[in-house]
Write a protein that holds these residues in place. Structure first.
Motif, short mmCIF file in Angstrom:
data_model
loop_
_atom_site.label_atom_id
_atom_site.label_comp_id
_atom_site.label_asym_id
_atom_site.label_seq_id
_atom_site.Cartn_x
_atom_site.Cartn_y
_atom_site.Cartn_z
N GLU A 244 0.86 -1.19 0.00
CA GLU A 244 0.00 0.00 0.00
C GLU A 244 0.89 1.23 0.00
OE1 GLU A 244 -3.75 0.46 2.39
OE2 GLU A 244 -2.57 2.04 3.40
N TRP A 245 0.50 2.24 -0.74
CA TRP A 245 1.19 3.52 -0.70
C TRP A 245 0.20 4.64 -0.97
CZ3 TRP A 245 2.48 -0.50 -3.97
CH2 TRP A 245 2.17 -0.36 -5.34
N VAL A 246 0.59 5.84 -0.57
CA VAL A 246 -0.31 7.00 -0.66
C VAL A 246 0.41 8.16 -1.34
CG1 VAL A 246 -1.65 8.70 0.64
CG2 VAL A 246 -1.58 6.31 1.41
N LEU A 247 -0.27 8.75 -2.29
CA LEU A 247 0.21 9.96 -2.94
C LEU A 247 -0.70 11.12 -2.53
CD1 LEU A 247 1.41 7.68 -4.76
CD2 LEU A 247 1.14 9.23 -6.70
N GLU A 248 -0.12 12.26 -2.20
CA GLU A 248 -0.90 13.45 -1.87
C GLU A 248 -0.40 14.63 -2.71
OE1 GLU A 248 -1.47 14.28 2.27
OE2 GLU A 248 -1.52 12.16 2.81
N VAL A 266 -3.15 3.62 -3.03
CA VAL A 266 -2.91 2.50 -3.94
C VAL A 266 -2.67 1.22 -3.14
CG1 VAL A 266 -1.59 1.67 -5.93
CG2 VAL A 266 -1.77 4.15 -5.50
N ASN A 267 -3.36 0.16 -3.52
CA ASN A 267 -3.15 -1.15 -2.89
C ASN A 267 -2.78 -2.18 -3.95
OD1 ASN A 267 -5.46 0.11 -0.92
ND2 ASN A 267 -4.00 -1.16 0.18
N VAL A 268 -1.96 -3.14 -3.56
CA VAL A 268 -1.54 -4.21 -4.48
C VAL A 268 -2.53 -5.37 -4.39
CG1 VAL A 268 0.23 -5.91 -5.03
CG2 VAL A 268 0.89 -3.58 -4.37
N VAL A 269 -3.11 -5.72 -5.53
CA VAL A 269 -3.95 -6.92 -5.64
C VAL A 269 -3.54 -7.61 -6.93
CG1 VAL A 269 -6.28 -7.83 -5.92
CG2 VAL A 269 -5.88 -5.90 -4.37
#
Length: 563
Positions: A244-248, A266-269
């Motif tokens: 998981e990661w976050v962009l702002e 964003v999450n990885v699936v």
């Protein structure tokens, strides 16, 4: 890209490429409907959304990046001299106005705009010099720097060759110089007609020397160990294993007033079915690429965005393997699998069979597509494949072969790899294929070390010119990594990048002949398909821009509208 941009190596969910860096026919999220930024519609709506990706980010270091996943996120948190706009064309970014160009079009003088890093420090010409020198420094072992700069930026190839030979080299000889804080001078080996595309690519982004050196080995290892000069900044990312990661929004970005989105999660699936279930449950607003079994059920659904990528997938045939060093064996493998059935039955997502390297609907000369010059090569032909196979075995003095096949670990990858194994073993008597399914990052490592026999790979272009595909396979090229070498091919590529660079008709002919030698004469690679791409996206999300080359997407112009 590629993607590995290798490039490539390029991919959000469907597969496994290297390179790819790229692509699609439609630039906007849904035939223009998703391209508006309606101020009234967005004023009372939270400007944030969630999305899925099929793999973790291998690296966020623009100098070490080589796959489309890395390039996509680097392209949204960073920016170079140029960036691709909403129409997929390069436009000035860190540059203010047009550069001064000398008469023979080899020396460019750029004036930089007033721009800041996310820590408030100014972006300067020295940041470009540092990053470019770091990318070409053999000690850095950048997989993309030598490829993107060699033969283009003055003395880049010279530095790479000296490093490879264990000889001394001077990074100050690279054709990039800071005249002052706001003036950057770039010198090319020879004229490059696609120079704007080149300088929009993430490998040419700046890096802050003080920050990089202070962080040392920790640089780019997590969100807090990065600086950002693009539309967004990462506020959460714990490194290459993060799912998981976050962009702002980056408030220090020079064009922040035109960035509406405040936050992207964003999450990885990896499993496409699970991604669709999450989308239907309202748990995410955007999926990665859909697997083939899911595409038909969304036919005609306004939530599905579709395009034909400029990404081509193929089997890399490592000639370090004695059997694959045999031309007949390579031709047999390249002609022994049914591409039509793969595209229509296994993929079933708009992908088309590829009997070529340079994709269709990518580049043309005076309205004539590149493909019209060469047509199809290495088409599926079991009888011819068997003839080459028997001839190759005889030349090798063998009656059977066991060959390792390096593929991906996603659901879609495994389906395709199993199909290829079945086709090759069924049509080539005495062949045993040993499948090795590994994560994308591992595949990149093994490609770099040439630890494979056959590898399913792909390439999305890094700029809008056929040479982005053609120069992949020059002898000892940075993206070759399979031992292919042909002096005739090398000479044609050299001419296409040199004396014929500004002669469009002759340039096209040289690249078409190089492609013919690679495929028809040598079967250096075995083309498989040109990718059709499909994602699901919330209709309230507007302005997603999808690129034919470079990063897959830009989020800069996106917004969320109300119901």
């Amino acid at each position: 890209m590629k993607k590995s941009k290798y490039s490539l190596l390029l991919i959000l969910t469907l597969v496994f490429s290297l390179i790819l860096t790229a692509c699609g026919g439609n630039n906007d999220a849904s035939e223009g409907e998703n391209n508006d930024n309606n101020e009234n519609a967005t004023s009372d709506v939270a400007q944030e959304f969630s999305m899925l990706d099929s793999s973790a980010i291998p690296t966020m270091d623009s100098v070490l990046a080589e796959g489309s996943t890395s390039f996509t996120y680097i392209g949204n948190v960073g920016e170079g001299l140029y960036r691709l706009n909403q129409e997929g064309k390069p436009e000035p970014a860190m540059v203010e106005g047009e550069p001064e160009i000398n008469e023979d079009k080899t020396v460019f003088t750029f004036k930089l705009r007033d721009a800041k890093w996310s820590n408030g420090e100014p972006v300067t010409a020295h940041d470009f010099v540092f990053a470019w020198q770091r990318a070409i420094d053999p000690k850095t072992a950048s997989p993309y720097g030598p490829y993107m700069m060699g033969g283009k930026i003055l003395n880049a190839a010279k530095i790479t060759e000296a490093g490879a030979a264990g000889k001394p080299y001077d990074l100050n000889e690279l054709g990039v110089k800071a005249i002052d804080d706001k003036t950057l001078e770039v010198t090319l080996e020879k004229p490059v007609v696609y120079w704007e595309d080149l300088f929009a690519f993430p490998s040419f982004y700046p890096q802050n020397q003080k920050f990089v050196e202070e962080k040392g080995d920790a640089f780019a290892s997590s969100a807090e160990n990065l600086l950002y000069n693009g539309p967004f900044k990462m506020t959460q990312w714990e490194g290459t294993d993060a799912e998981e990661w976050v962009l702002e929004k980056n408030e220090n970005y020079w064009d922040a007033d035109n960035v509406k989105i405040e936050k992207i999660t964003v999450n990885v699936v990896k499993d496409s079915g699970s991604a669709v279930n999450a989308f239907e449950a309202g748990e995410t607003d955007m999926t990665g690429l859909l697997s083939s079994d899911l595409v038909p059920q969304y036919e005609g659904d306004e939530r599905m965005m579709s395009w034909l990528d400029a990404a081509v997938f193929y089997l890399k045939l490592n000639q370090k393997n004695e059997a694959l060093a045999n031309t007949n064996i390579r031709k047999a493998i390249a002609m022994a699998f049914n591409k039509e059935d793969l595209a229509n039955g296994i993929l079933n997502n708009g992908s088309v069979p590829a009997n070529y390297l340079v994709p269709k609907e990518f580049v043309n000369l005076d309205g004539v597509d590149f493909r019209e010059g060469n047509g199809d090569m290495l088409e599926y032909n079991v009888e011819e494949a068997k003839k080459h196979w028997e001839a190759g075995l005889k030349e090798l003095g063998k009656t059977e072969l066991t060959i390792r096949y390096l593929g991906g670990d996603t659901e879609a990858s495994k389906k395709i790899d199993s199909y290829m194994k079945n086709q090759l073993e069924t049509n080539l008597e005495g062949l045993t294929i040993e499948l090795e399914s590994v994560p994308f990052a591992v595949r990149l490592e093994r490609d770099n070390s040439m630890d494979y026999d056959i590898q399913m790979a792909g390439w999305g272009p890094d700029y809008g010119n056929a040479i982005s595909f053609i120069d992949l396979w020059v002898t000892n090229g940075g993206s070759n990594r399979m031992g292919y070498s042909n002096p005739k091919y090398d000479e044609l590529v050299k001419k296409a990048q040199g004396e014929l660079a500004t002669q469009p008709e002759e340039n096209f002919k040289a690249m078409q002949e190089a492609e013919r030698i690679l495929l028809e004469e040598d079967a250096g690679i075995a083309p498989v398909y040109q990718r059709g791409a499909n994602i699901l996206i919330n209709p309230n999300l507007k302005g997603l821009v999808q690129y034919q080359y470079g990063p897959d997407y830009s989020f800069k112009w996106m917004s969320v509208e109300g119901e």
